[in-house]
Design a protein around this motif. Sequence first.
Motif, PDB file in Angstrom:
ATOM      1  N   ASN A  21     -45.727-111.225 -76.848  1.00  0.00           N
ATOM      2  CA  ASN A  21     -45.180-112.434 -76.239  1.00  0.00           C
ATOM      3  C   ASN A  21     -44.984-112.260 -74.738  1.00  0.00           C
ATOM      4  O   ASN A  21     -45.009-113.236 -73.983  1.00  0.00           O
ATOM      5  CB  ASN A  21     -43.842-112.812 -76.896  1.00  0.00           C
ATOM      6  CG  ASN A  21     -44.033-113.503 -78.236  1.00  0.00           C
ATOM      7  OD1 ASN A  21     -45.145-113.837 -78.619  1.00  0.00           O
ATOM      8  ND2 ASN A  21     -42.944-113.720 -78.960  1.00  0.00           N
ATOM      9  N   GLN A  28     -35.500-111.565 -68.872  1.00  0.00           N
ATOM     10  CA  GLN A  28     -36.031-110.231 -69.168  1.00  0.00           C
ATOM     11  C   GLN A  28     -36.649-110.181 -70.545  1.00  0.00           C
ATOM     12  O   GLN A  28     -36.036-110.544 -71.536  1.00  0.00           O
ATOM     13  CB  GLN A  28     -34.902-109.210 -69.108  1.00  0.00           C
ATOM     14  CG  GLN A  28     -34.219-109.192 -67.767  1.00  0.00           C
ATOM     15  CD  GLN A  28     -34.459-107.925 -67.018  1.00  0.00           C
ATOM     16  OE1 GLN A  28     -35.465-107.274 -67.228  1.00  0.00           O
ATOM     17  NE2 GLN A  28     -33.525-107.566 -66.153  1.00  0.00           N
ATOM     18  N   ASN A  29     -37.835-109.689 -70.577  1.00  0.00           N
ATOM     19  CA  ASN A  29     -38.610-109.851 -71.789  1.00  0.00           C
ATOM     20  C   ASN A  29     -39.583-108.691 -71.887  1.00  0.00           C
ATOM     21  O   ASN A  29     -40.793-108.862 -71.828  1.00  0.00           O
ATOM     22  CB  ASN A  29     -39.362-111.185 -71.627  1.00  0.00           C
ATOM     23  CG  ASN A  29     -39.819-111.734 -72.944  1.00  0.00           C
ATOM     24  OD1 ASN A  29     -39.270-111.439 -73.979  1.00  0.00           O
ATOM     25  ND2 ASN A  29     -40.847-112.542 -72.896  1.00  0.00           N
ATOM     26  N   GLU A  30     -39.034-107.484 -71.985  1.00  0.00           N
ATOM     27  CA  GLU A  30     -39.884-106.304 -71.804  1.00  0.00           C
ATOM     28  C   GLU A  30     -40.525-105.844 -73.092  1.00  0.00           C
ATOM     29  O   GLU A  30     -40.262-104.757 -73.592  1.00  0.00           O
ATOM     30  CB  GLU A  30     -39.072-105.204 -71.150  1.00  0.00           C
ATOM     31  CG  GLU A  30     -38.731-105.601 -69.741  1.00  0.00           C
ATOM     32  CD  GLU A  30     -37.727-104.689 -69.114  1.00  0.00           C
ATOM     33  OE1 GLU A  30     -37.795-103.477 -69.375  1.00  0.00           O
ATOM     34  OE2 GLU A  30     -36.860-105.203 -68.397  1.00  0.00           O
ATOM     35  N   ILE A  31     -41.358-106.707 -73.584  1.00  0.00           N
ATOM     36  CA  ILE A  31     -41.997-106.426 -74.855  1.00  0.00           C
ATOM     37  C   ILE A  31     -43.346-105.783 -74.572  1.00  0.00           C
ATOM     38  O   ILE A  31     -44.379-106.435 -74.608  1.00  0.00           O
ATOM     39  CB  ILE A  31     -42.174-107.733 -75.647  1.00  0.00           C
ATOM     40  CG1 ILE A  31     -40.841-108.467 -75.744  1.00  0.00           C
ATOM     41  CG2 ILE A  31     -42.705-107.431 -77.032  1.00  0.00           C
ATOM     42  CD1 ILE A  31     -40.963-109.845 -76.360  1.00  0.00           C
ATOM     43  N   LEU A  50     -48.124-113.268 -72.975  1.00  0.00           N
ATOM     44  CA  LEU A  50     -48.278-114.714 -72.997  1.00  0.00           C
ATOM     45  C   LEU A  50     -47.306-115.363 -72.012  1.00  0.00           C
ATOM     46  O   LEU A  50     -47.653-116.315 -71.306  1.00  0.00           O
ATOM     47  CB  LEU A  50     -48.057-115.225 -74.424  1.00  0.00           C
ATOM     48  CG  LEU A  50     -49.051-114.642 -75.435  1.00  0.00           C
ATOM     49  CD1 LEU A  50     -48.563-114.832 -76.868  1.00  0.00           C
ATOM     50  CD2 LEU A  50     -50.420-115.292 -75.264  1.00  0.00           C
ATOM     51  N   ARG A  51     -46.100-114.834 -71.958  1.00  0.00           N
ATOM     52  CA  ARG A  51     -45.102-115.356 -71.002  1.00  0.00           C
ATOM     53  C   ARG A  51     -45.587-115.248 -69.566  1.00  0.00           C
ATOM     54  O   ARG A  51     -45.351-116.111 -68.742  1.00  0.00           O
ATOM     55  CB  ARG A  51     -43.812-114.524 -71.088  1.00  0.00           C
ATOM     56  CG  ARG A  51     -42.779-114.959 -72.036  1.00  0.00           C
ATOM     57  CD  ARG A  51     -42.359-116.388 -71.881  1.00  0.00           C
ATOM     58  NE  ARG A  51     -41.581-116.627 -70.676  1.00  0.00           N
ATOM     59  CZ  ARG A  51     -41.394-117.822 -70.145  1.00  0.00           C
ATOM     60  NH1 ARG A  51     -41.945-118.883 -70.691  1.00  0.00           N
ATOM     61  NH2 ARG A  51     -40.649-117.970 -69.075  1.00  0.00           N
ATOM     62  N   TYR A  75     -40.884-112.136 -83.849  1.00  0.00           N
ATOM     63  CA  TYR A  75     -40.342-112.815 -82.667  1.00  0.00           C
ATOM     64  C   TYR A  75     -40.642-112.063 -81.367  1.00  0.00           C
ATOM     65  O   TYR A  75     -40.204-112.485 -80.294  1.00  0.00           O
ATOM     66  CB  TYR A  75     -38.830-113.086 -82.797  1.00  0.00           C
ATOM     67  CG  TYR A  75     -38.467-113.698 -84.126  1.00  0.00           C
ATOM     68  CD1 TYR A  75     -37.667-113.016 -85.034  1.00  0.00           C
ATOM     69  CD2 TYR A  75     -38.969-114.933 -84.504  1.00  0.00           C
ATOM     70  CE1 TYR A  75     -37.364-113.557 -86.272  1.00  0.00           C
ATOM     71  CE2 TYR A  75     -38.673-115.490 -85.744  1.00  0.00           C
ATOM     72  CZ  TYR A  75     -37.871-114.790 -86.624  1.00  0.00           C
ATOM     73  OH  TYR A  75     -37.574-115.325 -87.856  1.00  0.00           O
ATOM     74  N   LEU A  76     -41.376-110.953 -81.461  1.00  0.00           N
ATOM     75  CA  LEU A  76     -41.797-110.245 -80.244  1.00  0.00           C
ATOM     76  C   LEU A  76     -43.285-110.439 -80.000  1.00  0.00           C
ATOM     77  O   LEU A  76     -43.758-110.386 -78.867  1.00  0.00           O
ATOM     78  CB  LEU A  76     -41.497-108.746 -80.374  1.00  0.00           C
ATOM     79  CG  LEU A  76     -40.040-108.372 -80.577  1.00  0.00           C
ATOM     80  CD1 LEU A  76     -39.898-106.875 -80.769  1.00  0.00           C
ATOM     81  CD2 LEU A  76     -39.186-108.830 -79.402  1.00  0.00           C
ATOM     82  N   ARG A 115     -44.070-100.281 -76.890  1.00  0.00           N
ATOM     83  CA  ARG A 115     -42.884-100.391 -77.747  1.00  0.00           C
ATOM     84  C   ARG A 115     -43.211-101.056 -79.074  1.00  0.00           C
ATOM     85  O   ARG A 115     -42.616-100.744 -80.101  1.00  0.00           O
ATOM     86  CB  ARG A 115     -41.800-101.163 -77.012  1.00  0.00           C
ATOM     87  CG  ARG A 115     -41.266-100.365 -75.840  1.00  0.00           C
ATOM     88  CD  ARG A 115     -40.251-101.107 -75.042  1.00  0.00           C
ATOM     89  NE  ARG A 115     -39.795-100.260 -73.937  1.00  0.00           N
ATOM     90  CZ  ARG A 115     -38.863-100.602 -73.079  1.00  0.00           C
ATOM     91  NH1 ARG A 115     -38.273-101.775 -73.182  1.00  0.00           N
ATOM     92  NH2 ARG A 115     -38.512 -99.776 -72.126  1.00  0.00           N
ATOM     93  N   ILE A 116     -44.122-101.985 -79.035  1.00  0.00           N
ATOM     94  CA  ILE A 116     -44.532-102.623 -80.280  1.00  0.00           C
ATOM     95  C   ILE A 116     -45.189-101.591 -81.193  1.00  0.00           C
ATOM     96  O   ILE A 116     -44.897-101.509 -82.389  1.00  0.00           O
ATOM     97  CB  ILE A 116     -45.483-103.800 -80.003  1.00  0.00           C
ATOM     98  CG1 ILE A 116     -44.761-104.910 -79.229  1.00  0.00           C
ATOM     99  CG2 ILE A 116     -46.069-104.345 -81.300  1.00  0.00           C
ATOM    100  CD1 ILE A 116     -43.598-105.529 -79.968  1.00  0.00           C
ATOM    101  N   ALA A 159     -42.586 -99.366 -82.691  1.00  0.00           N
ATOM    102  CA  ALA A 159     -41.831-100.032 -83.757  1.00  0.00           C
ATOM    103  C   ALA A 159     -42.663-100.111 -85.038  1.00  0.00           C
ATOM    104  O   ALA A 159     -42.155 -99.878 -86.139  1.00  0.00           O
ATOM    105  CB  ALA A 159     -41.403-101.423 -83.309  1.00  0.00           C
TER     106      ALA A 159
END
Lengths: 297, 260
Positions: free
Chosen positions: A38, A243-246, A41-42, A263-264, A250-251, A254
């Motif tokens: 995301n 802030q959206n440090e996806i 995309l953001r 939701y990420l 990290r994905i 996880a």
Amino acid sequence: MSSAQKITDDIFKMAVNGLRQKTPVVLLACGSFNPITNMHLRMFEIAKDFLEKSGKYIVIQGIISPVNDKYAKQGLLPANHRLAMCNLAVQSSDWIRVDPWESQQDQWLQTVKVMRHHKAKLEEQQHGLMETPSKAKKRKLNTRTRSCSQSSVEDIANENEVEEINSRNNAGYIELKLLCGSDLLESFGTHGLWKDADIREIVGKFGIVCVSRAGTNPQKFVYESDVLSEYENNILIVTEWIQNEISSTRIRRALRRQQSVKYLIPDPVIDYIKKNGLFTNDNDILIRSASKYETSL
Amino acid sequence: MAAPGRVVLLACGCFNPITNMHLRLFELARDHLERTGLFKVVEGIISPAHDKYGKKGLVPSTDRVAMAQLALSTSDWVRVDSWESEQKGWLETAVVARHLKRQVQNKYGSVVDAKTDGPSRKRRKTRHNANNRDEPVGSSTQVASGDVQLKLLCGADLLESFAVPNLWSDEHIKELVSEYGLVVISRAGSNPEKFIYESDVLSKYKSNIHLVTEWIQNEISATKIRRSLKRKESVRYLVPDAVINYIKEHQLYQPDTETS
């Protein structure tokens, strides 16, 4: 398939002919997209809002260009998977699309070459809309609201006007800009990573839109670099306040740990990952020596 | 070894509007609790606050409930409960928790409560009865496997709000941490342990407060979303698409509402 597969003639015409004060822009994001998140995309959304809010630009398309497999980064999934996930991620977007060209080449390509390719494609499409005397004449006839003699129509559709219209539509009119995070901008400073000439071409000829999070300081980095400072006006810096440090890293972490990433990253991408059993093994654990510039794109 | 205790997570708040961050809280909490091996999270509940909470710019609860429902349409374990928003006035969190505890009790069987002397007689015959270990009558502190606990899910801001004078009654704080328990999600770099340490009542029930770190920074507060919407900025990928469409259709969070 994204609904923005092709820049249609209508959008092109509108952008090029109707909005003389606004520069049409296409945003190109290069990266691993391993997987797309995301946050990627953001980045597009933030850049588009920023450019259009300035009143100077209209963003007509976003392009995601996943890197070639030969980039050989550890844990990099085959391009067919990365492309599939990107396509799933943008299927609900009406302006962002995925381009497989870079990943389909025989070798890894420098970013500047990918940019040149996409710029050339844009120019090809523009050529289709180039004015010729007969086209101009036809257009005038169709749009005339006042009566006019036939002979004056022929006068108007002359060489000069055709030239003027074509210069508006010329190769440089639609700008292709590199969309990235501040990590890529800062990577310009890593010795040996980029060719000087390539940096100049990217910031000088094309331009960059850099989306960075609150608290970082890309402006300082530009200031400290002579070549970037020279092209300061071509480096547009947008702050991501939400802030959206996806990051993909990290994905992947996880997923290895069987933690939820809902939701990420978009739901269809999660389903794809599950169905294909991706990102489950430990290939990625041997993280390369903490490279500050390991981009998560 | 006892089978994991069943847990229902309850999140109270304005959800004005619901965002991906709210939705993430549930995912993080479930992963964390189940990883301990001690819990099985069976349900999540979002309970939007009553309109009379009186916060500026709070859109009607019917809208907030609808948006939460849309957001949860792809979740198979989290649901929205509109009871709180449908009451005559604003309710304290502890009151909402009590109501939902009864509801959960009816649904899954008795809820473990530190005050009871053992499993309630009202328990329905469900699958979990078979797993029930023998608890000596009168034992009030063990979690009998199969019984369900209701835990309050929140961010560190709620935990820290316990310190704001006159915001919470001491009895309610005690009730919430002792009878229910908290699952607190906080971001890397904050220090909820310190906050617990500095509070006597929280320290006493420390074992009932589960701290979860959100390493993937995702600070999509509803305030920021409202700000962006007012400024006509995109909130795609921060809030579910269905919620964005609802906001557009109902023209919520337009510039002339709250000023902040």
